[in-house]
Scaffold this motif. Structure first.
Motif, PDB file in Angstrom:
ATOM      1  N   ALA A  14       0.834  -1.204   0.000  1.00 51.20           N
ATOM      2  CA  ALA A  14       0.000   0.000   0.000  1.00 51.20           C
ATOM      3  C   ALA A  14       0.867   1.252   0.000  1.00 51.20           C
ATOM      4  CB  ALA A  14      -0.935  -0.009   1.211  1.00 51.20           C
ATOM      5  N   ILE A  15       1.924   1.236   0.814  1.00 48.64           N
ATOM      6  CA  ILE A  15       2.852   2.369   0.825  1.00 48.64           C
ATOM      7  C   ILE A  15       3.583   2.466  -0.510  1.00 48.64           C
ATOM      8  CG2 ILE A  15       4.958   3.261   1.891  1.00 48.64           C
ATOM      9  CD1 ILE A  15       3.974   2.024   4.524  1.00 48.64           C
ATOM     10  N   LEU A  16       3.937   1.311  -1.053  1.00 53.16           N
ATOM     11  CA  LEU A  16       4.710   1.283  -2.291  1.00 53.16           C
ATOM     12  C   LEU A  16       3.932   1.876  -3.452  1.00 53.16           C
ATOM     13  CD1 LEU A  16       7.316   0.316  -3.671  1.00 53.16           C
ATOM     14  CD2 LEU A  16       6.196  -1.874  -4.072  1.00 53.16           C
ATOM     15  N   VAL A  17       2.654   1.492  -3.604  1.00 53.23           N
ATOM     16  CA  VAL A  17       1.908   1.893  -4.797  1.00 53.23           C
ATOM     17  C   VAL A  17       1.117   3.163  -4.604  1.00 53.23           C
ATOM     18  CG1 VAL A  17       1.725  -0.495  -5.564  1.00 53.23           C
ATOM     19  CG2 VAL A  17      -0.140   0.489  -4.261  1.00 53.23           C
ATOM     20  N   ALA A  18       0.877   3.589  -3.363  1.00 55.11           N
ATOM     21  CA  ALA A  18       0.007   4.747  -3.202  1.00 55.11           C
ATOM     22  C   ALA A  18       0.368   5.627  -2.018  1.00 55.11           C
ATOM     23  CB  ALA A  18      -1.447   4.291  -3.054  1.00 55.11           C
ATOM     24  N   GLY A  19       0.657   5.015  -0.875  1.00 55.95           N
ATOM     25  CA  GLY A  19       0.710   5.770   0.364  1.00 55.95           C
ATOM     26  C   GLY A  19       1.633   6.972   0.326  1.00 55.95           C
ATOM     27  N   GLY A  20       2.902   6.760  -0.002  1.00 58.75           N
ATOM     28  CA  GLY A  20       3.834   7.869  -0.009  1.00 58.75           C
ATOM     29  C   GLY A  20       3.483   8.924  -1.031  1.00 58.75           C
ATOM     30  N   ALA A  21       3.080   8.493  -2.214  1.00 52.65           N
ATOM     31  CA  ALA A  21       2.720   9.449  -3.261  1.00 52.65           C
ATOM     32  C   ALA A  21       1.524  10.285  -2.857  1.00 52.65           C
ATOM     33  CB  ALA A  21       2.426   8.698  -4.563  1.00 52.65           C
ATOM     34  N   LEU A  22       0.522   9.657  -2.259  1.00 54.20           N
ATOM     35  CA  LEU A  22      -0.669  10.399  -1.865  1.00 54.20           C
ATOM     36  C   LEU A  22      -0.349  11.396  -0.765  1.00 54.20           C
ATOM     37  CD1 LEU A  22      -3.322   7.538  -1.895  1.00 54.20           C
ATOM     38  CD2 LEU A  22      -3.083   9.398  -3.521  1.00 54.20           C
TER      39      LEU A  22
END
Length: 505
Positions: A14-22
């Motif tokens: 979740a962090i890899l595909v979205a969390g940090g970017a969001l």
């Protein structure tokens, strides 16, 4: 460890595909569109939510299909086939959490951008309540022998895995009523071209790279930690592995989450608005002020952890199948992590300064440095350390990496913003550190004087002693800091006093 690994994979992905970017991109872009768009950014939020949700669903489906391969990446080669199969089963039940972690993150950012901060902070309580109920249900249908032998039935695995995932679902949907009250109602939109998503995508690419670098490093740390636990089991030594590392990191992150994240969540929209009008000097002033204020609260917490972490972990984790020795060892790992609590917090704040400027490239390169130092230290220290110190060696590498990153990142953000009030801020930080060292010394002296009582006390008395020594450390810190005229400590103390019962709001 099999459950820890299976339940960690959805967090990682979740962090890899979205969390940090969001977290890095969504708030600044939403603030910009709320200010500039006639619909207060509602259509932009709808489009971004649509794209990210579809992406999360696809990633989840692929991850569930390749769950055995994912487990093999993160698990030690010392895992038996039975342990790997168990971790894979837990992973398949837990991986749907990816979608709901993503939804929670996106909905939280929509609320934060609109000035609603409370519910995203409290929603994880719902998750915890569901998780606690799940663990009680699991314990009622499982014997300790089945756990130790990793001989769980499909029903037992389903109860633990599905219940844990249900907690994340409940956490996400707890935000829906608040979104309605805030005036936002999601409507799927597929008119994605030429509507501002390209800018968000380009910013997100650097953040995605940042997370990839973090996860490459975490693969190595996870394999080392699971290897340490497998070796401890083989040698009949005190268990210390991935679960030990994760528990210690969780305790380390608690003050950061309660203090730093809470304050910065409210600060980032404000920084983004200031940056949007081009007042970089005011951004620097705001970041420097946040650094001093938050550090004034983080330093005494670090002092308390340095003195009392083994006691805290004994109170928290010394139950059931866990031994008192393993709980104390977890506390020693927390003490090592605590050495890096201040630089971890400061690097986090520096990143928020860059994110307000819509600069995601600079944090990427700082993260590369952090992970180079972390891996460059963790592998040789782990290999050289005796078994009891292998997991603490991983924590020491982590803490050291953030000190190096802080020294490297600070002047670079300062040049970008024009200033970070560096002389004043460094003076305050040095005084806080001296006050923290004096407070930790007072706490260590108290625990030494009452060492026999600490060693023989039952849980209620141990809790009382911990509270008393923590209060002593906090009191010495406040007195020392005020004697050295650290204004932020005085203001923080006054802020706390105003919130005591019977005081004016």
């Amino acid at each position: 460890d099999a459950f820890s690994l299976g339940n960690t994979l959805p967090n990682i992905l979740a962090i890899l595909v979205a969390g940090g970017a969001l977290n890095a991109v969504f708030i600044p872009q939403l603030v910009r569109h709320i200010k500039d768009d006639a619909d207060d950014g509602a259509a932009y939020a709808d489009r971004l939510l649509t794209v990210v949700t579809l992406w999360l669903i696809v990633v989840t489906a692929v991850a569930m299909f390749f769950a055995p391969q994912l487990v093999s990446i993160y698990a030690s080669s010392d895992y038996t086939a039975e342990h790997a199969a168990l971790a894979t089963a837990f992973a398949r039940w837990c991986l749907p959490q990816i979608v709901f972690y993503g939804l929670f993150t996106m909905w939280s950012q929509v609320l934060n951008a609109r000035g609603h901060f409370a519910m995203p902070m409290f929603a994880p309580i719902v998750n915890n309540v569901v998780s606690i109920a799940t663990f009680f249900a699991f314990m009622n249908i499982t014997t300790q022998a089945e756990v130790i032998g990793a001989q769980l039935t499909s029903t037992q695995i389903a109860v633990l895995g599905a219940g844990t995932t249900l907690g994340v679902v409940a956490q996400a949907f707890a935000l829906v009523p608040v979104l309605f009250r805030a005036g936002y109602r999601y409507r799927p939109r597929f008119d994605l071209r030429d509507n501002g998503l390209g800018r968000a995508g380009s910013l997100a690419l650097w953040t995605l790279g940042l997370v990839v670098v973090n996860q490459l490093s975490y693969v190595v740390v996870t394999r080392l930690a699971t290897s340490a636990n497998a070796q401890a089991v083989a040698d009949n030594a005190t268990a210390a592995g991935l679960t030990t590392y994760q528990k210690a990191h969780l305790v380390f992150m608690l003050p950061h989450s309660v203090i730093t994240v809470s304050l910065v969540t409210a600060l980032l929209p404000q920084l983004s608005r200031i940056a949007h009008i081009g007042d970089l000097r005011e951004v620097g002033t705001s970041v420097a002020s946040a650094i001093r204020m938050i550090s004034s609260l983080i330093v005494p917490v670090a002092a308390i952890l340095l003195v009392l972490a083994p006691t805290f972990t004994s109170l928290m984790f010394g139950f059931g199948a866990a031994t008192s020795d393993s709980a104390v060892l977890t506390g020693h790992v927390v003490q090592v992590f605590a050495l890096g609590l201040l630089p971890f917090t400061l690097v986090y704040l520096l990143f928020r300064g860059w994110y307000a400027l819509e600069d995601t490239r600079s944090p990427f390169w700082v993260t590369v440095l952090i992970n180079i130092v972390n891996l460059g230290l963790s592998i040789p220290l782990f290999l050289a350390a005796p078994l009891a110190l292998k997991v603490p060696a991983l924590a020491l590498s982590y803490a050291t990496a953030y000190w190096v990153a802080l020294v490297w990142a600070w002047p670079r953000l300062e040049r970008r913003l024009g200033h970070l009030e560096t002389p004043e801020t460094v003076r305050s930080l040095v005084r806080m550190a001296v006050a923290g060292a004096l407070a930790a010394g007072a706490g260590a002296l108290a625990t030494t004087l009452f060492a026999d009582t600490f060693a023989t006390a039952g849980r209620p008395l141990l809790l009382l002693l911990s509270v008393g020594v923590s209060a002593l450390i906090a009191g010495v810190y406040v007195v020392a800091a005020q004697t050295m005229h650290v204004d932020e400590v005085r203001r923080a103390a006054e802020m706390v006093r105003r919130r005591l019962p019977g005081r004016a709001a």
